[in-house]
Enzyme design. Structure first.
Site, short mmCIF file in Angstrom:
data_model
loop_
_atom_site.label_atom_id
_atom_site.label_comp_id
_atom_site.label_asym_id
_atom_site.label_seq_id
_atom_site.Cartn_x
_atom_site.Cartn_y
_atom_site.Cartn_z
CE1 TYR A 110 13.95 93.94 64.95
CE2 TYR A 110 14.09 95.50 66.76
CZ TYR A 110 14.70 94.73 65.80
OH TYR A 110 16.08 94.72 65.70
CB SER A 170 17.17 94.73 68.92
OG SER A 170 16.77 96.08 68.99
#
Length: 236
Positions: free
Chosen positions: A159, A146
């Site tokens: 995350y 990501s």
């Protein structure tokens, strides 16, 4: 003269295959001729993906379980080999967002679960499938990262940390297998319309975002026996 599908005869395993990017990639790999092993927590979602694959003439096997079940991951490599005799493509797609917030105020249980799902489970997958992937004439391992790993925006939480650590681990693994036929890469799918994206950015208009199907072709490229890319982070 007919041309064989790009992945004919190959076996691919996709985690997080019940929805979003995982489902789109699994269906695309099946259309390219691979037998796809579908892994996710949600049985209903997996059955829907399986139905679509079979309706399109493809083949798949459902393996529903939570990636927090590390004991089951540890025997998955041998189980897949015993059933199919091979694994050619591993797609580590499953991920958990948790929530965004200051590191100092993050709930420890949520932190641990996000790290376990996004990082530790992928370590376990590498560990259980390393031998099988290396045995393939063209093993391919693809992991989903990501843009959050840049750490330039506050409150990325567990995350962002897990994806940054995933990138480091996958690059390390790629260096370790560089002399083998196994090719290992990461994909940053960018801003794609998924439930995880909607959870992280609730005010965003999903109709303005690309669909998961729009990036599935990039996974096929990296899964192809002809792929020479290795140790890269490929941006969609």
């Amino acid at each position: 003269m007919t041309t064989s599908p790009l992945l004919a005869g190959r076996v691919a395993l996709v985690t997080g295959a019940s929805r979003g990017i995982g489902a789109a990639v699994a269906e695309r790999l099946a259309r390219e001729g691979a037998h796809v092993v579908l892994v996710a927590r949600t049985v209903g979602g997996l059955e829907e993906v399986d139905d679509r694959i079979r309706s399109a003439g493809g083949s798949a096997t459902l393996v529903p379980f939570d990636l927090m079940d590390t004991a089951r991951i540890d025997v998955l490599g041998q189980s897949v080999f015993d059933r199919f005799g091979r694994l050619d493509v591993l797609v580590g797609n499953a991920g958990m967002l948790g929530h965004f917030g200051p590191v100092a105020q993050f709930d420890p249980k949520t932190w641990d679960r996000v790290i376990a799902t996004n990082l530790t489970a992928n370590f376990r997958l590498i560990r259980t499938f390393d031998r099988v992937l290396r045995a393939s004439d063209a093993g391919r391992a693809i992991f989903v990262t990501s843009g959050a790993v840049a750490g330039e925006v506050a409150y990325g939480g567990a995350y962002a940390v897990s994806k940054a650590s995933l990138e480091s681990m996958v690059k390390l693994y790629a260096a370790e297998v560089a002399r083998s036929s196994l090719r290992v890469n990461l994909i940053d799918p960018g801003v794609v319309r998924t439930k995880l994206r909607a959870q992280g950015f609730p005010g965003e208009d999903p109709s303005t975002l690309p669909a998961p199907e729009d990036v599935a072709g990039l996974f096929v490229e990296l899964a192809s026996p002809a792929c020479t890319r290795h140790g890269e982070i490929v941006r969609a």
